[in-house]
Design a protein around this motif. Structure first.
Motif, PDB file in Angstrom:
ATOM      1  N   LYS A   1       0.862  -0.989   0.199  1.00 14.26           N
ATOM      2  CA  LYS A   1      -0.410   0.040  -0.066  1.00 14.26           C
ATOM      3  C   LYS A   1       0.956   1.076   0.367  1.00 14.26           C
ATOM      4  O   LYS A   1       1.794   1.544   0.569  1.00 14.26           O
ATOM      5  CB  LYS A   1      -0.716   0.047   1.435  1.00 14.26           C
ATOM      6  CG  LYS A   1      -1.637  -0.970   1.110  1.00 14.26           C
ATOM      7  CD  LYS A   1      -2.888  -1.097   2.020  1.00 14.26           C
ATOM      8  CE  LYS A   1      -4.167  -1.366   1.525  1.00 14.26           C
ATOM      9  NZ  LYS A   1      -3.546  -3.255   2.237  1.00 14.26           N
ATOM     10  N   ILE A   2       0.455   2.122  -0.597  1.00 15.90           N
ATOM     11  CA  ILE A   2       1.232   3.475  -0.684  1.00 15.90           C
ATOM     12  C   ILE A   2       0.990   4.769   0.633  1.00 15.90           C
ATOM     13  O   ILE A   2       0.222   4.093   0.979  1.00 15.90           O
ATOM     14  CB  ILE A   2       1.232   4.471  -2.477  1.00 15.90           C
ATOM     15  CG1 ILE A   2      -0.253   4.914  -2.390  1.00 15.90           C
ATOM     16  CG2 ILE A   2       1.704   3.438  -3.193  1.00 15.90           C
ATOM     17  CD1 ILE A   2      -0.158   5.586  -3.586  1.00 15.90           C
ATOM     18  N   PHE A   3       1.674   5.414   0.046  1.00 17.67           N
ATOM     19  CA  PHE A   3       1.750   6.332   1.591  1.00 17.67           C
ATOM     20  C   PHE A   3       1.959   7.829   0.503  1.00 17.67           C
ATOM     21  O   PHE A   3       3.209   7.940  -0.047  1.00 17.67           O
ATOM     22  CB  PHE A   3       2.324   6.043   2.397  1.00 17.67           C
ATOM     23  CG  PHE A   3       2.449   7.286   3.597  1.00 17.67           C
ATOM     24  CD1 PHE A   3       3.212   8.476   3.954  1.00 17.67           C
ATOM     25  CD2 PHE A   3       1.166   6.821   4.859  1.00 17.67           C
ATOM     26  CE1 PHE A   3       2.664   9.332   4.634  1.00 17.67           C
ATOM     27  CE2 PHE A   3       0.750   8.557   5.764  1.00 17.67           C
ATOM     28  CZ  PHE A   3       1.684   9.075   5.401  1.00 17.67           C
TER      29      PHE A   3
ATOM     30  N   ILE B   1      11.565  12.851  12.766  1.00 19.86           N
ATOM     31  CA  ILE B   1      11.916  11.075  13.138  1.00 19.86           C
ATOM     32  C   ILE B   1      13.166  10.654  13.406  1.00 19.86           C
ATOM     33  O   ILE B   1      13.153  10.111  14.118  1.00 19.86           O
ATOM     34  CB  ILE B   1      10.925  10.327  12.440  1.00 19.86           C
ATOM     35  CG1 ILE B   1      10.628   8.787  13.083  1.00 19.86           C
ATOM     36  CG2 ILE B   1      12.065  10.364  11.223  1.00 19.86           C
ATOM     37  CD1 ILE B   1       9.422   8.834  13.393  1.00 19.86           C
ATOM     38  N   LEU B   2      13.878  11.725  12.869  1.00 19.61           N
ATOM     39  CA  LEU B   2      14.967  11.250  13.124  1.00 19.61           C
ATOM     40  C   LEU B   2      16.333  12.417  14.423  1.00 19.61           C
ATOM     41  O   LEU B   2      16.851  11.999  14.704  1.00 19.61           O
ATOM     42  CB  LEU B   2      16.024  10.862  11.866  1.00 19.61           C
ATOM     43  CG  LEU B   2      15.042   9.972   9.967  1.00 19.61           C
ATOM     44  CD1 LEU B   2      15.737  10.997   9.545  1.00 19.61           C
ATOM     45  CD2 LEU B   2      15.292   8.649  11.165  1.00 19.61           C
TER      46      LEU B   2
ATOM     47  N   PHE C   1      -2.190  10.759   8.632  1.00 18.23           N
ATOM     48  CA  PHE C   1      -1.064   9.288   8.858  1.00 18.23           C
ATOM     49  C   PHE C   1      -1.574   9.294   9.991  1.00 18.23           C
ATOM     50  O   PHE C   1      -1.573   9.669  11.386  1.00 18.23           O
ATOM     51  CB  PHE C   1       0.551   9.643   8.878  1.00 18.23           C
ATOM     52  CG  PHE C   1       0.826   8.482   9.230  1.00 18.23           C
ATOM     53  CD1 PHE C   1       1.930   8.584  10.338  1.00 18.23           C
ATOM     54  CD2 PHE C   1       1.036   7.561   8.732  1.00 18.23           C
ATOM     55  CE1 PHE C   1       2.385   7.042  10.295  1.00 18.23           C
ATOM     56  CE2 PHE C   1       1.612   5.720   8.424  1.00 18.23           C
ATOM     57  CZ  PHE C   1       2.548   6.516  10.155  1.00 18.23           C
TER      58      PHE C   1
ATOM     59  N   TYR D   1       1.591  12.846  17.995  1.00 15.20           N
ATOM     60  CA  TYR D   1       0.739  12.283  17.540  1.00 15.20           C
ATOM     61  C   TYR D   1      -0.763  13.452  18.545  1.00 15.20           C
ATOM     62  O   TYR D   1      -0.092  13.072  19.854  1.00 15.20           O
ATOM     63  CB  TYR D   1       0.273  10.621  18.056  1.00 15.20           C
ATOM     64  CG  TYR D   1       1.817  10.425  16.951  1.00 15.20           C
ATOM     65  CD1 TYR D   1       3.033   9.497  17.502  1.00 15.20           C
ATOM     66  CD2 TYR D   1       1.425  10.080  15.690  1.00 15.20           C
ATOM     67  CE1 TYR D   1       3.544   8.632  16.336  1.00 15.20           C
ATOM     68  CE2 TYR D   1       2.494   9.392  14.738  1.00 15.20           C
ATOM     69  CZ  TYR D   1       3.578   8.967  14.856  1.00 15.20           C
ATOM     70  OH  TYR D   1       4.116   7.894  14.631  1.00 15.20           O
TER      71      TYR D   1
ATOM     72  N   LEU E   1       6.018  14.560  11.551  1.00 12.07           N
ATOM     73  CA  LEU E   1       6.493  12.964  11.428  1.00 12.07           C
ATOM     74  C   LEU E   1       8.000  12.803  10.623  1.00 12.07           C
ATOM     75  O   LEU E   1       9.251  12.765  11.604  1.00 12.07           O
ATOM     76  CB  LEU E   1       5.739  11.857  11.465  1.00 12.07           C
ATOM     77  CG  LEU E   1       6.395  10.784  10.917  1.00 12.07           C
ATOM     78  CD1 LEU E   1       6.723  10.347  13.263  1.00 12.07           C
ATOM     79  CD2 LEU E   1       4.834   9.528  11.231  1.00 12.07           C
ATOM     80  N   SER E   2       7.945  12.971   9.970  1.00 15.53           N
ATOM     81  CA  SER E   2       9.235  12.845   8.627  1.00 15.53           C
ATOM     82  C   SER E   2      10.213  13.396   9.074  1.00 15.53           C
ATOM     83  O   SER E   2      11.285  13.177   9.182  1.00 15.53           O
ATOM     84  CB  SER E   2       8.576  12.922   7.606  1.00 15.53           C
ATOM     85  OG  SER E   2       9.407  12.751   6.182  1.00 15.53           O
TER      86      SER E   2
ATOM     87  N   TRP F   1       1.688  13.495   8.315  1.00 11.16           N
ATOM     88  CA  TRP F   1       3.528  12.919   7.362  1.00 11.16           C
ATOM     89  C   TRP F   1       4.577  13.814   7.636  1.00 11.16           C
ATOM     90  O   TRP F   1       5.964  13.011   8.049  1.00 11.16           O
ATOM     91  CB  TRP F   1       3.301  12.333   6.327  1.00 11.16           C
ATOM     92  CG  TRP F   1       4.689  11.379   6.145  1.00 11.16           C
ATOM     93  CD1 TRP F   1       5.374  12.041   5.148  1.00 11.16           C
ATOM     94  CD2 TRP F   1       5.688  10.510   6.351  1.00 11.16           C
ATOM     95  NE1 TRP F   1       5.903  11.472   4.254  1.00 11.16           N
ATOM     96  CE2 TRP F   1       5.910  10.220   5.058  1.00 11.16           C
ATOM     97  CE3 TRP F   1       5.242  10.351   7.735  1.00 11.16           C
ATOM     98  CZ2 TRP F   1       7.329   9.462   5.436  1.00 11.16           C
ATOM     99  CZ3 TRP F   1       6.183   9.123   7.565  1.00 11.16           C
ATOM    100  CH2 TRP F   1       6.882   8.843   6.799  1.00 11.16           C
TER     101      TRP F   1
ATOM    102  N   PHE G   1      -2.913   5.417  12.772  1.00 14.01           N
ATOM    103  CA  PHE G   1      -3.340   4.244  13.366  1.00 14.01           C
ATOM    104  C   PHE G   1      -3.597   4.384  14.130  1.00 14.01           C
ATOM    105  O   PHE G   1      -3.601   4.887  15.570  1.00 14.01           O
ATOM    106  CB  PHE G   1      -1.728   3.683  13.011  1.00 14.01           C
ATOM    107  CG  PHE G   1      -0.458   4.580  14.261  1.00 14.01           C
ATOM    108  CD1 PHE G   1       0.058   5.266  13.643  1.00 14.01           C
ATOM    109  CD2 PHE G   1      -0.140   3.760  14.976  1.00 14.01           C
ATOM    110  CE1 PHE G   1       0.803   6.317  14.892  1.00 14.01           C
ATOM    111  CE2 PHE G   1       0.373   4.984  16.345  1.00 14.01           C
ATOM    112  CZ  PHE G   1       1.117   5.580  16.168  1.00 14.01           C
TER     113      PHE G   1
END
Lengths: 294, 152
Positions: B37-39, B131-132, B45, B142, B127-128, B124, B47
């Motif tokens: 599945k693509i994002f 995240i690092l 985003f 979130y 987050l992107s 997203w 979950f």
């Protein structure tokens, strides 16, 4: 190596690895204790309205499956234990897939068992052949060759299906977009309680820092998956694609945190095909000759 | 033997192609849809996560591997959420909580009062980009909303 010997070698390697990496685990009998509310049948278990094996019954069946591995590996009464291994393995693994969780690590192993368990894989290198209980041998190699082909077919279709699914579901966006990078970024969070070695290496977080590299890896992954059936038709393709797929799955372990070690039994199918013992012996003796002082 | 292997070839090819092009698993055939599945960036985003609530009403992470074998966290979530109808999810969580508490009690540990299902959402791009940073707690990224709470 004759086709009968290649099939025998595959029998020994495939079932040995299948036992060590998969069948030995306690994982399968534990599904007998999962609450009935989780029942979500798949395949043949769809005919059952609820769980039909309790922990003890499932345990007994799993032990029977495990027990059948030794005679199959040794090639003893293969015509009895081969089918027994297939049917018990099928029920046990299908049952484990009937509670809403689909792991795709065991399905191809069950499917690959079908051609080999119902073949004449004990006509060579087996107790059956030593005792002369294999019966009258076939006059040609077609049956052995087709059994070997079917094993490789299962292997190739698994990866072809995976690559095709990505194309069907995502198209070009799967490669050109952020999908693979997204999976890299999220895998540490999703799989926080498994695979400590992968968490230690953190390759996913390292690679996620380079979006373009992630896109290149996506393209490479789809490419080798979709092209995997070429391995069926020429050894030259197999010599490149099979190791490439193995490397890809090792990288998957360290980035997506999915353990495909059970697939080593499937990779073993290619060993008799790709490794020539005669050529290996000749190379070793050449190297030893070169290493000797003049 | 050859004829039988021809039949096996037919079974393998037809079962596999059916699974691939129908997009459905039917054991032992599958379209292997993992990670297909693509994002799409720019979209939300989200979950879902299940957490436990102890007797002091504090939220705790579920130790699924230890107290709900043969599941681990991600497989447990997948099994609970495979059918997202609220009644079905509630049934599964209730039965899982019963097993979880039975295993806790067997080790002399206090049982959980309830379990909660949350939906987490984030942007997203945010987050992107963050995240690092290893020092960053994901909880800060979130927003979450409780979907369901189930007690034993």
């Amino acid at each position: 190596m004759s086709s009968s010997q290649k099939l025998a070698a595959t029998r020994i390697l495939f079932f040995s690895l299948l036992f060590i990496l998969t069948a030995k685990q306690r994982y399968f009998e534990l599904w007998g204790s999962v609450p009935a509310e989780f029942w979500f049948p798949n395949g043949l278990t769809s005919f059952a309205s609820g769980p039909f094996l309790d922990h003890e019954q499932l345990s007994l069946l799993t032990h029977l499956w495990r027990f059948s591995f030794l005679p199959v590996i040794l090639g003893w009464k293969f015509r009895i234990f081969g089918p027994l291994n297939f049917f018990t393995g099928f029920i046990v693994v299908n049952y484990a897939h009937s509670f809403g969780y689909q792991t795709h690590t065991y399905m191809p192993l069950v499917l690959a068992s079908l051609p080999i368990c119902f073949s004449r894989a004990s006509d060579s290198w087996s107790l059956d052949s030593r005792r002369g209980s294999s019966g009258e041998l076939p006059q040609n190699q077609k049956g052995y060759n087709l059994a070997l082909f079917n094993l490789k077919l299962v292997f190739c279709l698994v990866f072809f299906a995976a690559g095709t699914s990505k194309i069907i579901n995502g198209g070009w966006n799967w490669v050109a977009g952020e999908t693979l990078r997204n999976y890299f970024i999220n895998s540490s969070r999703i799989y926080f309680d498994v695979h400590p070695l992968a968490h230690f290496v953190k390759l996913n977080l390292i690679l996620a820092q380079w979006p373009i590299l992630c896109k290149l890896l996506a393209m490479l992954a789809i490419g080798i998956e979709v092209l995997s059936p070429l391995s069926l038709f020429h050894k030259r393709f197999a010599r490149f694609l099979i190791p490439a797929l193995l490397i890809m799955q090792v990288v998957i372990y360290f980035t997506i945190y999915v353990n495909f070690s059970s697939y080593l039994a499937l990779y073993a199918i290619w060993i008799p095909e790709l490794i020539s013992i005669t050529r290996l012996k000749s190379r070793v003796s050449k190297m030893m000759h070169l290493a000797q002082p003049t | 033997m050859f004829r039988f292997q021809e039949l096996i070839t037919f079974i393998i090819v037809s079962g596999s192609l059916l699974a691939i092009f129908s997009g459905r698993d039917s054991f032992p055939f599958s379209n292997y849809p993992m990670y297909s599945k693509i994002f799409e960036p720019g979209k939300e985003f989200k979950f879902r996560r299940i957490v436990g609530v102890n007797l002091s009403s504090q939220e705790v992470r579920l130790e699924v591997r230890k107290y709900l074998p043969p599941f681990w966290s991600s497989s447990f979530h997948e099994a609970v959420l495979v059918d997202r109808s609220p009644a079905k999810v509630a049934q599964k969580l209730k039965s899982a909580l019963k097993v979880y508490n039975k295993n806790l009690r067997a080790q002399g540990i206090s049982p959980l009062k309830s379990v909660r299902l949350y939906e987490f959402k984030t942007d997203w791009e945010l987050l992107s980009s963050r995240i690092l940073q290893p020092s960053l707690s994901l909880d800060e990224l979130y927003s979450r909303q409780m979907v369901l709470e189930v007690a034993e």
